[in-house]
Design an enzyme around this catalytic site. Structure first.
Site, PDB file in Angstrom:
ATOM      1  N   THR A 123       0.762  -1.353  -0.106  1.00 54.06           N
ATOM      2  CA  THR A 123      -0.032   0.075   0.167  1.00 54.06           C
ATOM      3  C   THR A 123       0.593   1.346   0.078  1.00 54.06           C
ATOM      4  O   THR A 123       2.040   1.466   0.588  1.00 54.06           O
ATOM      5  CB  THR A 123      -0.777  -0.051   1.159  1.00 54.06           C
ATOM      6  OG1 THR A 123      -1.470   1.235   1.500  1.00 54.06           O
ATOM      7  CG2 THR A 123      -0.196  -0.641   2.583  1.00 54.06           C
ATOM      8  N   ASP A 124       0.217   2.136  -0.465  1.00 56.59           N
ATOM      9  CA  ASP A 124       1.158   3.744  -0.291  1.00 56.59           C
ATOM     10  C   ASP A 124       1.098   4.194   0.942  1.00 56.59           C
ATOM     11  O   ASP A 124       1.748   4.909   1.280  1.00 56.59           O
ATOM     12  CB  ASP A 124       0.228   4.852  -1.514  1.00 56.59           C
ATOM     13  CG  ASP A 124      -1.185   4.874  -0.857  1.00 56.59           C
ATOM     14  OD1 ASP A 124      -1.771   4.494   0.054  1.00 56.59           O
ATOM     15  OD2 ASP A 124      -1.703   5.878  -1.377  1.00 56.59           O
ATOM     16  N   GLU A 125       0.657   3.698   1.884  1.00 58.74           N
ATOM     17  CA  GLU A 125       0.414   3.876   3.320  1.00 58.74           C
ATOM     18  C   GLU A 125       1.761   3.721   3.971  1.00 58.74           C
ATOM     19  O   GLU A 125       2.072   4.618   4.942  1.00 58.74           O
ATOM     20  CB  GLU A 125      -0.761   3.289   4.225  1.00 58.74           C
ATOM     21  CG  GLU A 125      -1.904   3.756   3.474  1.00 58.74           C
ATOM     22  CD  GLU A 125      -3.334   3.544   4.589  1.00 58.74           C
ATOM     23  OE1 GLU A 125      -2.968   3.335   5.867  1.00 58.74           O
ATOM     24  OE2 GLU A 125      -4.448   3.124   4.132  1.00 58.74           O
ATOM     25  N   TYR A 147      -1.255  -0.606  11.309  1.00 58.63           N
ATOM     26  CA  TYR A 147      -1.527  -1.338   9.930  1.00 58.63           C
ATOM     27  C   TYR A 147      -0.331  -0.960   9.004  1.00 58.63           C
ATOM     28  O   TYR A 147       0.351  -2.168   8.383  1.00 58.63           O
ATOM     29  CB  TYR A 147      -2.737  -0.798   9.058  1.00 58.63           C
ATOM     30  CG  TYR A 147      -3.152  -1.156   7.727  1.00 58.63           C
ATOM     31  CD1 TYR A 147      -3.071  -2.487   7.275  1.00 58.63           C
ATOM     32  CD2 TYR A 147      -2.951  -0.125   6.869  1.00 58.63           C
ATOM     33  CE1 TYR A 147      -3.131  -2.749   5.918  1.00 58.63           C
ATOM     34  CE2 TYR A 147      -3.103  -0.176   5.559  1.00 58.63           C
ATOM     35  CZ  TYR A 147      -3.098  -1.700   4.943  1.00 58.63           C
ATOM     36  OH  TYR A 147      -3.320  -1.831   3.598  1.00 58.63           O
ATOM     37  N   LYS A 151       2.504  -3.581   7.196  1.00 57.80           N
ATOM     38  CA  LYS A 151       2.756  -3.787   5.838  1.00 57.80           C
ATOM     39  C   LYS A 151       4.245  -3.376   5.315  1.00 57.80           C
ATOM     40  O   LYS A 151       4.467  -4.054   4.514  1.00 57.80           O
ATOM     41  CB  LYS A 151       1.856  -2.815   5.090  1.00 57.80           C
ATOM     42  CG  LYS A 151       0.254  -3.267   5.185  1.00 57.80           C
ATOM     43  CD  LYS A 151      -0.112  -4.728   4.645  1.00 57.80           C
ATOM     44  CE  LYS A 151       0.058  -4.557   3.195  1.00 57.80           C
ATOM     45  NZ  LYS A 151      -0.307  -6.119   2.538  1.00 57.80           N
TER      46      LYS A 151
HETATM   47  P1  NAD Z   1      -9.919  -7.089   2.616  1.00 52.97           P
HETATM   48  O1  NAD Z   1      -9.607  -6.777   4.027  1.00 52.97           O
HETATM   49  O2  NAD Z   1     -10.831  -6.757   1.882  1.00 52.97           O
HETATM   50  O3  NAD Z   1      -9.490  -8.553   2.158  1.00 52.97           O
HETATM   51  C1  NAD Z   1      -8.377  -9.506   3.137  1.00 52.97           C
HETATM   52  C2  NAD Z   1      -8.815 -10.829   2.607  1.00 52.97           C
HETATM   53  O4  NAD Z   1      -7.613 -11.569   3.544  1.00 52.97           O
HETATM   54  C3  NAD Z   1     -10.143 -11.260   3.324  1.00 52.97           C
HETATM   55  O5  NAD Z   1     -10.678 -12.344   2.237  1.00 52.97           O
HETATM   56  C4  NAD Z   1      -9.624 -11.900   4.537  1.00 52.97           C
HETATM   57  O6  NAD Z   1     -10.406 -13.088   4.831  1.00 52.97           O
HETATM   58  C5  NAD Z   1      -8.236 -12.649   4.345  1.00 52.97           C
HETATM   59  N1  NAD Z   1      -7.568 -12.801   5.384  1.00 52.97           N
HETATM   60  C6  NAD Z   1      -7.070 -11.972   6.468  1.00 52.97           C
HETATM   61  N2  NAD Z   1      -6.186 -12.736   7.147  1.00 52.97           N
HETATM   62  C7  NAD Z   1      -5.909 -14.085   6.671  1.00 52.97           C
HETATM   63  C8  NAD Z   1      -5.066 -14.989   7.099  1.00 52.97           C
HETATM   64  N3  NAD Z   1      -4.439 -14.858   8.260  1.00 52.97           N
HETATM   65  N4  NAD Z   1      -5.126 -16.009   6.327  1.00 52.97           N
HETATM   66  C9  NAD Z   1      -5.708 -16.332   5.075  1.00 52.97           C
HETATM   67  N5  NAD Z   1      -6.460 -15.042   4.645  1.00 52.97           N
HETATM   68  C10 NAD Z   1      -6.650 -14.070   5.606  1.00 52.97           C
HETATM   69  O7  NAD Z   1      -8.733  -6.504   2.036  1.00 52.97           O
HETATM   70  P2  NAD Z   1      -8.332  -5.769   0.596  1.00 52.97           P
HETATM   71  O8  NAD Z   1      -8.766  -4.233   0.873  1.00 52.97           O
HETATM   72  O9  NAD Z   1      -8.934  -6.533  -0.588  1.00 52.97           O
HETATM   73  O10 NAD Z   1      -6.812  -5.461   0.504  1.00 52.97           O
HETATM   74  C11 NAD Z   1      -5.963  -6.533  -0.120  1.00 52.97           C
HETATM   75  C12 NAD Z   1      -4.422  -6.126  -0.018  1.00 52.97           C
HETATM   76  O11 NAD Z   1      -4.224  -5.036  -0.816  1.00 52.97           O
HETATM   77  C13 NAD Z   1      -4.035  -5.962   1.420  1.00 52.97           C
HETATM   78  O12 NAD Z   1      -2.833  -6.654   1.395  1.00 52.97           O
HETATM   79  C14 NAD Z   1      -4.037  -4.542   1.601  1.00 52.97           C
HETATM   80  O13 NAD Z   1      -2.922  -4.085   2.664  1.00 52.97           O
HETATM   81  C15 NAD Z   1      -3.655  -4.079   0.136  1.00 52.97           C
HETATM   82  N6  NAD Z   1      -3.962  -2.623  -0.131  1.00 52.97           N
HETATM   83  C16 NAD Z   1      -5.520  -2.284  -0.150  1.00 52.97           C
HETATM   84  C17 NAD Z   1      -5.822  -1.149  -0.432  1.00 52.97           C
HETATM   85  C18 NAD Z   1      -7.275  -0.842  -0.162  1.00 52.97           C
HETATM   86  O14 NAD Z   1      -7.714   0.466  -0.647  1.00 52.97           O
HETATM   87  N7  NAD Z   1      -8.240  -1.634   0.097  1.00 52.97           N
HETATM   88  C19 NAD Z   1      -4.946  -0.428  -0.963  1.00 52.97           C
HETATM   89  C20 NAD Z   1      -3.694  -0.653  -1.138  1.00 52.97           C
HETATM   90  C21 NAD Z   1      -3.243  -1.830  -0.721  1.00 52.97           C
END
Ligand code: NAD
Length: 310
Positions: A123-125, A147, A151
């Site tokens: 993430t950009d964070e 968080y 990451k």
């Molecule tokens: P989300 O919270 O919607 O989904 C996370 C998924 O991971 C869920 O299905 C959950 O059941 C699964 N999970 C959590 N812990 C687990 C474990 N221990 N073992 C197996 N599965 C597990 O997240 P998202 O928004 O889809 O983000 C996905 C990725 O992208 C993350 O790594 C996040 O840091 C990154 N990201 C998200 C955003 C955003 O805006 N949502 C932006 C940049 C990066």
């Protein structure tokens, strides 16, 4: 091509799996997800019976299962994470466990099973906040929340495995994603679902914080480019350059949903709330990345989806 996707029942992971299945019907996909509160198999209902798709309910911290499930796989795309900043402020144990320990378990399994490519979704964070200018991939990490710190730790672990174990890994760092299927705790789906119930929307810091928004399908296309063309050991920022402060964003949602400004409820700010995220996306553009969705178009699609789901 056999690909293990972690966290594929979550928001971005489920869009990515559907994208891959459509674009590369010959790829075999194994979705490994623990199904926490954020994971939902309904996100994948369209493809659940596809012959080249398999779901494995598992925790990425479970070394035995992860070693087994990644045996013979070519690529790993690692989305699984605890992803909500507010939750990490209240309780950060699961963040360290899944985001750091879980990533470590996957990296060990990837080395043991000679995985050919490991794409780590970050993430950009991790860069922290800056008032002006843009972070490039070469900038230092300065995370503010448990968080983003977890990451950042996972990013560094991945990059250390490239150097130490010659693992063929790449890292993507995208800006805030939005779109259908997002668990309604992040600002856009939270506000839409509250307004649909005629409830006020809680806004931190009078909405002055600035975020860059990317429609989830555009991020999936960026990740696909990195998966197929990304250079080993490199980091790729993925952004669509839609900078808005949260007040402007909220006003847009209110207007599209025909709700008055009085539906905004200003609330006490979160601790260490980053003022502005801004990343430079020149490097991913060199791989051919161009976002296809304008912010307005993406927001319309998102609001429509939550309205129909109601
Ligand atoms: P989300 O919270 O919607 O989904 C996370 C998924 O991971 C869920 O299905 C959950 O059941 C699964 N999970 C959590 N812990 C687990 C474990 N221990 N073992 C197996 N599965 C597990 O997240 P998202 O928004 O889809 O983000 C996905 C990725 O992208 C993350 O790594 C996040 O840091 C990154 N990201 C998200 C955003 C955003 O805006 N949502 C932006 C940049 C990066």
């Amino acid at each position: 091509m056999k690909i293990v996707i972690t966290g594929g029942a979550g928001f971005i992971g489920s869009h990515f799996i559907k994208y891959l299945i459509k674009k590369y019907p010959r790829y075999k996909i194994i979705n490994v997800d623990k199904l926490t509160y954020a994971g939902n198999l309904k996100n994948l209902k369209e493809i659940k019976n596809c012959k080249n798709y398999r779901f494995v309910k598992a925790d990425i911290c479970n070394q035995k299962i992860i070693e087994k499930v990644t045996e013979g796989c070519d690529w790993i795309v690692h989305f699984a994470a605890e992803s909500h900043v507010d939750r990490s402020i209240k309780s950060s144990g699961d963040f360290v466990q899944t985001n750091v320990v879980g990533t470590h378990v996957l990296l060990e399994a990837a080395v043991k099973n000679c995985v050919k490519k490991f794409v780590h979704i970050s993430t950009d964070e991790v860069y922290g906040s800056r008032k002006r200018g843009f972070f490039t991939e070469a900038d230092n990490l300065d995370p503010s929340s448990p968080y983003s710190a977890s990451k950042a730790a996972s990013d560094l672990l991945v990059l250390s495995y490239v150097k130490t174990h010659k693992l063929s890994a790449v890292v993507t760092r995208s800006s805030n994603n939005f779109g259908p299927n997002q668990f309604p705790e992040k600002i856009i789906p939270l506000f839409i679902t509250r307004l649909l119930k005629n409830k006020k929307v809680p806004l931190y810091a009078k909405g002055q914080n600035i975020r860059d928004w990317i429609f989830v399908k555009d991020n999936c296309r960026g990740i696909d480019l990195v998966l197929h063309k990304g250079k080993i050991g490199e980091i790729y920022n993925i952004a669509a350059e839609n900078y808005l402060n949260n007040l402007t964003l909220t006003k847009k949602i209110l207007k599209k949903m025909k709700k008055p400004l009085s539906m905004i409820k200003n609330v006490k700010d979160r601790p260490a709330h980053d003022f502005r995220y801004a990343i430079d996306a020149k490097k991913i553009k060199k791989l051919g990345f161009r976002p296809r969705y304008s912010f307005e178009e993406g927001l319309d699609l998102t609001i429509d989806w939550y309205c129909k789901k109601k």
